[in-house]
Design a protein around this motif. Structure first.
Motif, PDB file in Angstrom:
ATOM      1  N   ARG A 223       0.833  -1.212   0.000  1.00 55.29           N
ATOM      2  CA  ARG A 223       0.000   0.000   0.000  1.00 55.29           C
ATOM      3  C   ARG A 223       0.866   1.259   0.000  1.00 55.29           C
ATOM      4  O   ARG A 223       0.509   2.276  -0.582  1.00 55.29           O
ATOM      5  N   LEU A 224       2.013   1.197   0.673  1.00 53.53           N
ATOM      6  CA  LEU A 224       2.941   2.337   0.712  1.00 53.53           C
ATOM      7  C   LEU A 224       4.032   2.101  -0.334  1.00 53.53           C
ATOM      8  O   LEU A 224       4.695   1.066  -0.325  1.00 53.53           O
ATOM      9  N   GLN A 225       4.224   3.070  -1.212  1.00 54.86           N
ATOM     10  CA  GLN A 225       5.138   2.862  -2.340  1.00 54.86           C
ATOM     11  C   GLN A 225       6.567   2.548  -1.916  1.00 54.86           C
ATOM     12  O   GLN A 225       7.312   1.879  -2.638  1.00 54.86           O
ATOM     13  N   HIS A 262      12.674   0.377   6.733  1.00 54.10           N
ATOM     14  CA  HIS A 262      13.045   1.785   6.883  1.00 54.10           C
ATOM     15  C   HIS A 262      11.952   2.519   7.655  1.00 54.10           C
ATOM     16  O   HIS A 262      10.810   2.060   7.716  1.00 54.10           O
ATOM     17  N   PRO A 263      12.257   3.692   8.232  1.00 54.33           N
ATOM     18  CA  PRO A 263      11.273   4.417   9.033  1.00 54.33           C
ATOM     19  C   PRO A 263      10.105   4.966   8.198  1.00 54.33           C
ATOM     20  O   PRO A 263      10.297   5.383   7.050  1.00 54.33           O
ATOM     21  N   VAL A 264       8.926   4.942   8.775  1.00 54.88           N
ATOM     22  CA  VAL A 264       7.732   5.567   8.154  1.00 54.88           C
ATOM     23  C   VAL A 264       7.018   6.399   9.217  1.00 54.88           C
ATOM     24  O   VAL A 264       5.798   6.330   9.367  1.00 54.88           O
ATOM     25  N   PRO A 267       4.938  12.602   9.304  1.00 54.06           N
ATOM     26  CA  PRO A 267       3.489  12.843   9.113  1.00 54.06           C
ATOM     27  C   PRO A 267       3.042  12.676   7.669  1.00 54.06           C
ATOM     28  O   PRO A 267       1.891  12.295   7.407  1.00 54.06           O
ATOM     29  N   ALA A 268       3.936  12.939   6.702  1.00 52.96           N
ATOM     30  CA  ALA A 268       3.553  12.782   5.291  1.00 52.96           C
ATOM     31  C   ALA A 268       3.172  11.339   4.964  1.00 52.96           C
ATOM     32  O   ALA A 268       2.424  11.085   4.009  1.00 52.96           O
ATOM     33  N   CYS A 269       3.680  10.397   5.760  1.00 56.11           N
ATOM     34  CA  CYS A 269       3.343   8.984   5.516  1.00 56.11           C
ATOM     35  C   CYS A 269       1.840   8.761   5.637  1.00 56.11           C
ATOM     36  O   CYS A 269       1.288   7.851   5.004  1.00 56.11           O
TER      37      CYS A 269
HETATM   38  S1  SF4 Z   1       6.066   9.638   2.709  1.00 57.80           S
HETATM   39 FE1  SF4 Z   1       6.404   7.895   4.107  1.00 57.80          FE
HETATM   40  S2  SF4 Z   1       4.914   6.301   3.501  1.00 57.80           S
HETATM   41 FE2  SF4 Z   1       5.042   7.823   1.825  1.00 57.80          FE
HETATM   42  S3  SF4 Z   1       6.530   6.932   0.443  1.00 57.80           S
HETATM   43 FE3  SF4 Z   1       7.668   8.345   1.794  1.00 57.80          FE
HETATM   44  S4  SF4 Z   1       8.395   7.067   3.533  1.00 57.80           S
HETATM   45 FE4  SF4 Z   1       6.830   5.886   2.429  1.00 57.80          FE
END
Ligand code: SF4
Length: 281
Positions: A223-225, A262-264, A267-269
């Motif tokens: 779901r997350l690129q 890796h970290p997610v 807030p943009a995540c």
């Molecule tokens: S903003 Fe966060 S969730 Fe979105 S692609 Fe970048 S690291 Fe991944």
């Protein structure tokens, strides 16, 4: 406390910031605050790109971005090196695509071993709407680039940042048909509240972000690129093109050493999660 992190699946998509943060314009919503004098991230040479590609075995798709990729004097050599290995897309404002460049792109579009896609960013289907974000003259210049591409048989995708895209899609399709595009395609990009967009629309609220239950869902890395992509800049490798100005998201110097969780926790995540957005698809 350990940071919230996402498992890495495989390297499907590689982003290369070929022009660094250098751009011929300075859009009001630019995620990386690029502009004519902005060199926080420098351009990459064709030699550097060839070396980094050798480190990315099996990648399926490569996107060239910036800044404005067509400011890079070695862009055609870079394109050729990438097209030997995978399908390639270029994100551009279209303003630097003159006749010789359109011809060179048309030849590669027809003859390269892999697909070539050009994505032109616009912020409105007319000069008034577009230039309010991109600066005076940007719309006409981009239309010139699109028109030259269409003449060479390359039908670009138009990328539009904003909310409520469904209200405007028919206007963009109409404009593209008038330009001679037979199969209009528009990609909508949700507004990420980072970079120059913070000054325009405000930043994220403190509570915005992902939680561990979301990240632990089995489909989260799809779901997350960033579960299947990496972004290379002159400063190193980041999970995505959105967070290249966040030092704590610098994952390493070489792509092959960054294909790990890796970290997610930015807030943009949360924007990626809520919209299911991918910079490439
Ligand atoms: S903003 Fe966060 S969730 Fe979105 S692609 Fe970048 S690291 Fe991944």
């Amino acid at each position: 406390m350990p940071r919230l992190s996402l498992p890495f699946v495989w390297l499907d998509t590689l982003w290369i910031q070929v022009s660094g943060t250098l751009c011929n314009i300075a859009c009001r919503h630019c995620l990386v605050s690029a502009g004519p004098k902005v060199d926080r991230h420098r351009m990459l040479s064709a030699d550097e790109v060839v070396k980094l590609l050798d480190d990315c075995e099996g990648v399926r798709e490569i996107w060239l971005t910036g800044g404005e990729p067509f400011l890079n004097p070695e862009i055609l050599a870079i394109l050729d090196a990438c097209l030997e290995r995978a399908a390639v897309g270029v994100l551009t404002n279209g303003m630097r695509i003159d006749e010789p460049m359109a011809r060179a792109l048309g030849a590669r579009f027809r003859e390269a071993a892999h697909n070539l896609e050009i994505r032109v960013s616009l912020d409105g289907p007319d000069a008034a709407a577009n230039d309010a974000i991109r600066g005076r003259g940007a719309f006409l210049a981009a239309m010139g680039g699109i028109s030259r591409l269409v003449t060479e048989g390359v039908e670009p995708i138009v990328a539009v940042t904003g909310l409520e895209p469904e209200k405007k899609v028919e206007e963009f399709h109409k404009m593209l048909r008038l330009m001679g595009v037979s199969r209009p395609r528009v990609k909508w990009i949700p507004p990420f509240k980072v970079g120059r967009e913070v000054a325009r629309g405000g930043g994220y609220a403190p509570f915005e972000g992902l939680n561990s239950a979301q990240v632990e869902e089995p489909e989260a890395p799809h779901r997350l690129q960033c579960g299947t992509s990496r972004t290379v800049t002159s400063q190193g490798v980041f999970p995505c093109p959105i967070l290249i100005d966040e030092p704590s998201f610098l994952l390493g110097a070489r792509v092959s050493e960054t294909l790990v969780p890796h970290p997610v926790d930015h807030p943009a995540c949360s924007t990626c999660w809520e919209t299911g957005f991918s910079c490439s698809r």
